[in-house]
Design a protein around this motif. Structure first.
Motif, PDB file in Angstrom:
ATOM      1  N   GLY A 134       2.083   7.097  -5.193  1.00  0.00           N
ATOM      2  CA  GLY A 134       1.665   7.896  -6.938  1.00  0.00           C
ATOM      3  C   GLY A 134       0.306   8.606  -6.444  1.00  0.00           C
ATOM      4  N   GLN A 135      -0.982   8.412  -5.611  1.00  0.00           N
ATOM      5  CA  GLN A 135      -1.723   9.404  -5.282  1.00  0.00           C
ATOM      6  C   GLN A 135      -1.696   8.985  -3.531  1.00  0.00           C
ATOM      7  OE1 GLN A 135      -3.225   7.448  -7.895  1.00  0.00           O
ATOM      8  NE2 GLN A 135      -5.667   8.323  -7.760  1.00  0.00           N
ATOM      9  N   SER A 136      -2.187  10.381  -3.306  1.00  0.00           N
ATOM     10  CA  SER A 136      -2.196  10.744  -2.183  1.00  0.00           C
ATOM     11  C   SER A 136      -3.618  10.102  -1.538  1.00  0.00           C
ATOM     12  CB  SER A 136      -2.060  12.543  -1.803  1.00  0.00           C
ATOM     13  OG  SER A 136      -3.584  12.591  -2.505  1.00  0.00           O
ATOM     14  N   GLN A 137      -4.617  10.369  -2.545  1.00  0.00           N
ATOM     15  CA  GLN A 137      -5.964   9.225  -1.769  1.00  0.00           C
ATOM     16  C   GLN A 137      -6.904   8.864  -2.467  1.00  0.00           C
ATOM     17  OE1 GLN A 137      -8.840  11.501  -0.324  1.00  0.00           O
ATOM     18  NE2 GLN A 137      -8.053  12.303   1.676  1.00  0.00           N
ATOM     19  N   ILE A 138      -7.415   6.911  -1.801  1.00  0.00           N
ATOM     20  CA  ILE A 138      -8.348   6.746  -2.743  1.00  0.00           C
ATOM     21  C   ILE A 138      -9.704   6.525  -2.129  1.00  0.00           C
ATOM     22  CG2 ILE A 138      -9.271   4.548  -3.769  1.00  0.00           C
ATOM     23  CD1 ILE A 138      -5.732   4.398  -3.559  1.00  0.00           C
ATOM     24  N   GLN A 139     -10.726   7.205  -2.644  1.00  0.00           N
ATOM     25  CA  GLN A 139     -12.317   7.351  -2.121  1.00  0.00           C
ATOM     26  C   GLN A 139     -12.250   7.188  -0.165  1.00  0.00           C
ATOM     27  OE1 GLN A 139     -14.801   5.914  -4.048  1.00  0.00           O
ATOM     28  NE2 GLN A 139     -14.059   4.974  -5.232  1.00  0.00           N
ATOM     29  N   GLY A 140     -11.957   8.692  -0.624  1.00  0.00           N
ATOM     30  CA  GLY A 140     -11.331   9.129   1.135  1.00  0.00           C
ATOM     31  C   GLY A 140     -10.051   8.452   1.849  1.00  0.00           C
ATOM     32  N   PHE A 186      -8.319  -8.470  -5.614  1.00  0.00           N
ATOM     33  CA  PHE A 186      -7.171  -7.781  -4.937  1.00  0.00           C
ATOM     34  C   PHE A 186      -6.166  -6.873  -6.355  1.00  0.00           C
ATOM     35  CE2 PHE A 186      -3.939  -6.295  -3.193  1.00  0.00           C
ATOM     36  CZ  PHE A 186      -3.894  -5.944  -2.154  1.00  0.00           C
ATOM     37  N   LEU A 187      -6.228  -7.810  -7.461  1.00  0.00           N
ATOM     38  CA  LEU A 187      -5.065  -6.318  -8.148  1.00  0.00           C
ATOM     39  C   LEU A 187      -5.666  -5.975  -9.188  1.00  0.00           C
ATOM     40  CD1 LEU A 187      -2.447 -10.042  -9.708  1.00  0.00           C
ATOM     41  CD2 LEU A 187      -2.012  -7.644  -7.547  1.00  0.00           C
ATOM     42  N   LYS A 188      -6.793  -6.482  -9.144  1.00  0.00           N
ATOM     43  CA  LYS A 188      -7.354  -6.206 -10.245  1.00  0.00           C
ATOM     44  C   LYS A 188      -8.476  -4.380  -9.275  1.00  0.00           C
ATOM     45  CE  LYS A 188      -9.864  -5.542 -14.592  1.00  0.00           C
ATOM     46  NZ  LYS A 188      -9.253  -5.928 -15.350  1.00  0.00           N
ATOM     47  N   VAL A 189      -8.784  -4.487  -8.145  1.00  0.00           N
ATOM     48  CA  VAL A 189      -9.242  -3.243  -7.683  1.00  0.00           C
ATOM     49  C   VAL A 189      -8.052  -2.472  -7.523  1.00  0.00           C
ATOM     50  CG1 VAL A 189     -10.016  -2.316  -5.601  1.00  0.00           C
ATOM     51  CG2 VAL A 189     -11.265  -4.902  -6.516  1.00  0.00           C
ATOM     52  N   VAL A 190      -6.486  -2.688  -7.024  1.00  0.00           N
ATOM     53  CA  VAL A 190      -5.590  -2.219  -6.587  1.00  0.00           C
ATOM     54  C   VAL A 190      -5.520  -1.304  -7.701  1.00  0.00           C
ATOM     55  CG1 VAL A 190      -3.771  -1.930  -5.990  1.00  0.00           C
ATOM     56  CG2 VAL A 190      -4.764  -2.684  -4.731  1.00  0.00           C
ATOM     57  N   PHE A 191      -5.342  -1.945  -8.624  1.00  0.00           N
ATOM     58  CA  PHE A 191      -5.126  -1.438 -10.232  1.00  0.00           C
ATOM     59  C   PHE A 191      -5.938  -0.346 -11.176  1.00  0.00           C
ATOM     60  CE2 PHE A 191      -0.908  -3.503 -10.313  1.00  0.00           C
ATOM     61  CZ  PHE A 191      -0.497  -2.869 -10.613  1.00  0.00           C
ATOM     62  N   SER A 192      -6.986  -0.390 -10.952  1.00  0.00           N
ATOM     63  CA  SER A 192      -8.641   0.032 -10.865  1.00  0.00           C
ATOM     64  C   SER A 192      -8.220   1.599 -10.921  1.00  0.00           C
ATOM     65  CB  SER A 192      -9.957  -0.027 -10.423  1.00  0.00           C
ATOM     66  OG  SER A 192     -10.220   0.450  -9.294  1.00  0.00           O
ATOM     67  N   TYR A 193      -7.408   1.800  -9.190  1.00  0.00           N
ATOM     68  CA  TYR A 193      -7.561   2.815  -9.742  1.00  0.00           C
ATOM     69  C   TYR A 193      -5.528   3.768  -9.639  1.00  0.00           C
ATOM     70  CZ  TYR A 193     -11.376   3.008  -6.385  1.00  0.00           C
ATOM     71  OH  TYR A 193     -12.953   2.607  -6.215  1.00  0.00           O
ATOM     72  N   ILE A 194      -4.138   2.783  -9.885  1.00  0.00           N
ATOM     73  CA  ILE A 194      -3.423   3.599 -10.270  1.00  0.00           C
ATOM     74  C   ILE A 194      -2.930   2.473 -10.795  1.00  0.00           C
ATOM     75  CG2 ILE A 194      -2.412   4.378  -8.186  1.00  0.00           C
ATOM     76  CD1 ILE A 194      -1.141   1.273  -8.125  1.00  0.00           C
ATOM     77  N   PRO A 195      -2.341   3.015 -12.696  1.00  0.00           N
ATOM     78  CA  PRO A 195      -2.038   2.651 -13.712  1.00  0.00           C
ATOM     79  C   PRO A 195      -1.046   1.441 -13.090  1.00  0.00           C
ATOM     80  CG  PRO A 195      -1.214   4.873 -14.020  1.00  0.00           C
ATOM     81  CD  PRO A 195      -1.886   4.337 -12.456  1.00  0.00           C
ATOM     82  N   VAL A 196       0.691   1.868 -12.798  1.00  0.00           N
ATOM     83  CA  VAL A 196       1.591   1.026 -12.801  1.00  0.00           C
ATOM     84  C   VAL A 196       2.040   1.183 -10.448  1.00  0.00           C
ATOM     85  CG1 VAL A 196       2.431   0.843 -14.789  1.00  0.00           C
ATOM     86  CG2 VAL A 196       3.090   2.620 -12.739  1.00  0.00           C
ATOM     87  N   PHE A 228      -3.037   7.197   2.866  1.00  0.00           N
ATOM     88  CA  PHE A 228      -1.917   5.999   3.990  1.00  0.00           C
ATOM     89  C   PHE A 228      -2.444   5.328   5.247  1.00  0.00           C
ATOM     90  CE2 PHE A 228       2.463   5.332   4.544  1.00  0.00           C
ATOM     91  CZ  PHE A 228       2.140   2.688   4.254  1.00  0.00           C
ATOM     92  N   SER A 229      -2.824   6.655   5.709  1.00  0.00           N
ATOM     93  CA  SER A 229      -2.574   6.320   6.909  1.00  0.00           C
ATOM     94  C   SER A 229      -3.702   5.695   7.292  1.00  0.00           C
ATOM     95  CB  SER A 229      -1.706   6.713   8.190  1.00  0.00           C
ATOM     96  OG  SER A 229      -3.092   7.923   8.133  1.00  0.00           O
ATOM     97  N   ASP A 230      -4.927   5.687   6.779  1.00  0.00           N
ATOM     98  CA  ASP A 230      -5.823   5.831   7.298  1.00  0.00           C
ATOM     99  C   ASP A 230      -6.164   3.723   6.593  1.00  0.00           C
ATOM    100  OD1 ASP A 230      -7.702   7.783   7.708  1.00  0.00           O
ATOM    101  OD2 ASP A 230      -7.851   8.340   6.049  1.00  0.00           O
ATOM    102  N   MET A 231      -5.139   4.492   5.481  1.00  0.00           N
ATOM    103  CA  MET A 231      -5.366   2.391   5.168  1.00  0.00           C
ATOM    104  C   MET A 231      -4.911   1.732   6.013  1.00  0.00           C
ATOM    105  SD  MET A 231      -6.281   0.954   1.898  1.00  0.00           S
ATOM    106  CE  MET A 231      -6.711  -1.114   2.332  1.00  0.00           C
ATOM    107  N   ILE A 232      -3.024   2.134   6.529  1.00  0.00           N
ATOM    108  CA  ILE A 232      -3.126   1.146   7.600  1.00  0.00           C
ATOM    109  C   ILE A 232      -3.944   0.661   8.798  1.00  0.00           C
ATOM    110  CG2 ILE A 232      -0.723   1.292   9.030  1.00  0.00           C
ATOM    111  CD1 ILE A 232      -0.107   0.734   5.549  1.00  0.00           C
ATOM    112  N   TRP A 270       0.529  -1.138  -0.067  1.00  0.00           N
ATOM    113  CA  TRP A 270      -0.406   0.055   0.168  1.00  0.00           C
ATOM    114  C   TRP A 270       0.880   1.518  -0.190  1.00  0.00           C
ATOM    115  CZ3 TRP A 270      -4.845   0.151  -2.030  1.00  0.00           C
ATOM    116  CH2 TRP A 270      -5.338  -0.974  -1.584  1.00  0.00           C
ATOM    117  N   SER A 271       2.247   0.992   0.094  1.00  0.00           N
ATOM    118  CA  SER A 271       3.187   2.452   0.956  1.00  0.00           C
ATOM    119  C   SER A 271       3.356   2.654  -0.860  1.00  0.00           C
ATOM    120  CB  SER A 271       4.258   2.392   1.737  1.00  0.00           C
ATOM    121  OG  SER A 271       5.438   1.529   1.062  1.00  0.00           O
ATOM    122  N   ALA A 272       3.546   2.012  -1.581  1.00  0.00           N
ATOM    123  CA  ALA A 272       3.689   1.963  -3.077  1.00  0.00           C
ATOM    124  C   ALA A 272       2.794   1.993  -4.197  1.00  0.00           C
ATOM    125  CB  ALA A 272       4.250   0.454  -3.567  1.00  0.00           C
TER     126      ALA A 272
END
Lengths: 273, 266
Positions: A56-62, B44-54, A65-69, A50-52
């Motif tokens: 590239g993305q600061s937020q996903i669906q609200g 899992f992979l599909k969902v993660v990659f629906s938000y980021i390309p790589v 990163f720290s929320d996610m962990i 998740w850190s990777a």
């Protein structure tokens, strides 16, 4: 006077059962330790993955990163408590081996007896795996405890989660009366639980139609809701509504299971009995 | 000598096959289970990659390729050496090993062949892994020739020997410890580290995964040697070397402990 004596007796009977079960399970200390290491390894993989993702993305669906962990740690800590697959296997073995005949002879309410037995087993699991995972993450992953105020709601919600998960597993176990080999059902149930309780990814990450399905199924209330309460992602109105829905699920599933179990009691045929 | 082993192999396999044919429901249940578990990983992979390309420069199909490779390797491992997981309980504590030691056969060979009957269903996992690998192979438009085929076989052999060597090592440890718990249980999760590119981990962890417990060679490096031949060109050979070395060591260690093993009984 008489009533209180009976209730005292009942309480001591069941507290003795809890004591016995904890001792029985404590014999497998090494297994708990090894399972704890497994859980820590898994959390570590998730942390770096998740850190990777969030680099590239600061937020996903609200979720940041720290929320996610926080979410992952809490969800796997709760999972150690509501992972009730062993209930299905145990009920299946009891029914197919005929050991349930001995259980019928005991002067206890059998549904309550199984509930206490598995509750103490899973509670020990939570203390030996869930809590250390949480402490490890607080130390190493700097997870924040900002929404610790919700702890009362959280504790209530987790208890209800256990009831929901336990009753579903119990019902699946009882299917072995009709099907004998219920491995497929057990695995399907685990799959649905992992997918729709948010253990895989937060349900908000799924496409809308999956989330809509999850609302009508009990699994959302098994793991997702208590985790959201813990990390403070839902407000107090929603918390109250969610806990009410959990209560409805828990009560109705308990009723269905105990009635079904009572019916099945008359159906069980054991060799030599 | 070889003839006798072949005879044993054939007769035990024949019995195993009969057991296997007797319960066809089990076969479909196992297939169903394996499909479900793999579906979880792919979702899992599909969902993660629906938000980021790589992820760190690795695309969805590349990670799917690594996942397929990982599924083949773990499937092969479970098929042949999953008995390591219940070895302490059923062979040491319950004393099955004492009986097997009386036979004039190599015990490691005998246990492996005997247990193949229980775990032959894992062939489903291998088939599914090959399907996922092929699918991502086409999606990535990789070319295919005899050279790459041999590269794949070399990598798979190395990875399979590597993962087996860990579990053989831990089953050998239980000769000494004599507890029902299998010390290698955490390794079931630790091998998952190799499902993702090694570059996502912190530096210290990367060092551990490459040099101390070379888990990354189970799936990531050998897959990368096919996916990005320019950068990871010779990693399939390194995988084979690491796999052979550790497997040799584990087998030696297994027999060393077996010779010094005193039964749990009296």
């Amino acid at each position: 006077m008489k009533l209180s004596v009976i209730s005292m007796k009942t309480v001591s009977k069941y507290s003795r059962l809890i004591d016995l079960n904890i001792k029985e399970n404590f014999a497998y200390r090494a297994d708990y330790l090894l399972n704890l290491f497994s859980a820590l390894a898994m959390i570590t993989v998730q942390y770096f993955l998740w850190s990777a993702v969030f680099s590239g993305q600061s937020q996903i669906q609200g979720f940041n990163f720290s929320d996610m962990i926080n979410y992952i740690v809490v969800i796997w800590a709760i999972y150690s408590f509501i992972n009730t697959q062993s209930v299905s296997y145990d009920i299946q073995n009891q029914l197919l081996n005929g050991d349930i005949g001995y259980d019928f002879l005991m002067p206890v309410n059998l549904y309550g007896y199984y509930l206490i037995r598995f509750y103490s087993q899973k509670f020990l699991n939570l203390v030996m795996i869930g809590v250390p995972v949480f402490i490890f993450s607080v130390v190493f992953f700097n997870i924040n405890l900002i929404s610790f105020l919700n702890i009362i709601f959280f504790l209530l919600s987790v208890q209800l989660s256990f009831f929901i998960a336990y009753n579903i597993s119990f019902l699946v176990g009882l299917l072995s009366i009709f099907f004998k080999n219920i491995e497929g059902f057990i695995q399907l149930e685990k799959f649905l639980k992992l997918l729709l309780s948010g253990a895989l990814v937060p349900l908000a990450f799924f496409p809308d139609w999956v989330e809509k399905i999850s609302i009508v199924l009990p699994y959302r209330y098994v793991n997702y809701i208590p985790s959201l309460i813990f990390i403070g992602k839902i407000n107090s109105d929603e918390i109250l509504i969610s806990i009410f829905i959990q209560l409805v699920w828990a009560v109705s599933l308990s009723l269905i299971t105990s009635l079904f179990f009572r019916r099945i009691r008359n159906k069980v045929v054991i060799f030599g009995g | 000598m070889m003839n006798r082993y072949l005879k044993i192999l054939l007769s035990v396999s024949h019995k195993n096959f009969q057991d296997f044919v007797a319960d066809r429901v089990n076969f479909f249940t196992y297939f169903f289970t394996i499909v479900l578990y793999n579906a979880l990983n792919i979702i899992f992979l599909k969902v993660v990659f629906s938000y980021i390309p790589v992820i760190n420069g690795w695309s969805f199909y590349e990670l799917l390729f690594i996942f397929g490779y990982f599924t083949i390797v773990t499937g092969l491992f479970y098929m042949l050496f999953s008995w390591c997981l219940w070895f302490p309980n059923s062979y040491i504590i319950r004393g099955k090993l004492d009986l097997i030691r009386q036979y004039p056969i190599n015990p490691l060979f005998y246990i492996t062949v005997l247990e193949l009957g229980n775990s032959i269903m894992e062939i489903n996992s291998v088939v599914l892994g090959i399907a996922v690998l092929t699918y991502s192979w086409f999606k990535l438009c990789l070319n295919f020739d005899v050279f790459i085929f041999f590269k794949l076989i070399i990598s798979l052999t190395g990875s399979f020997l590597l993962i087996s060597s860990y579990f053989l090592f831990f089953s050998a440890v239980s000769f000494k410890i004599k507890s029902t718990a299998f010390m290698g249980t955490p390794f079931m999760e630790i091998v998952q580290f190799s499902q993702y590119p090694v570059s996502i981990y912190a530096h210290w962890l990367r060092f551990v995964l490459i040099y101390i417990i070379p888990v990354s060679f189970i799936a990531f490096f050998p897959s990368a040697s096919i996916l990005r031949a320019g950068h990871y060109g010779v990693f399939h050979l390194i995988t084979l070397l690491v796999g052979l070395g550790l497997f040799y060591f584990s087998v030696k260690f297994w027999f060393y402990n077996l010779r010094r093993y005193e039964s749990v009984g009296n």
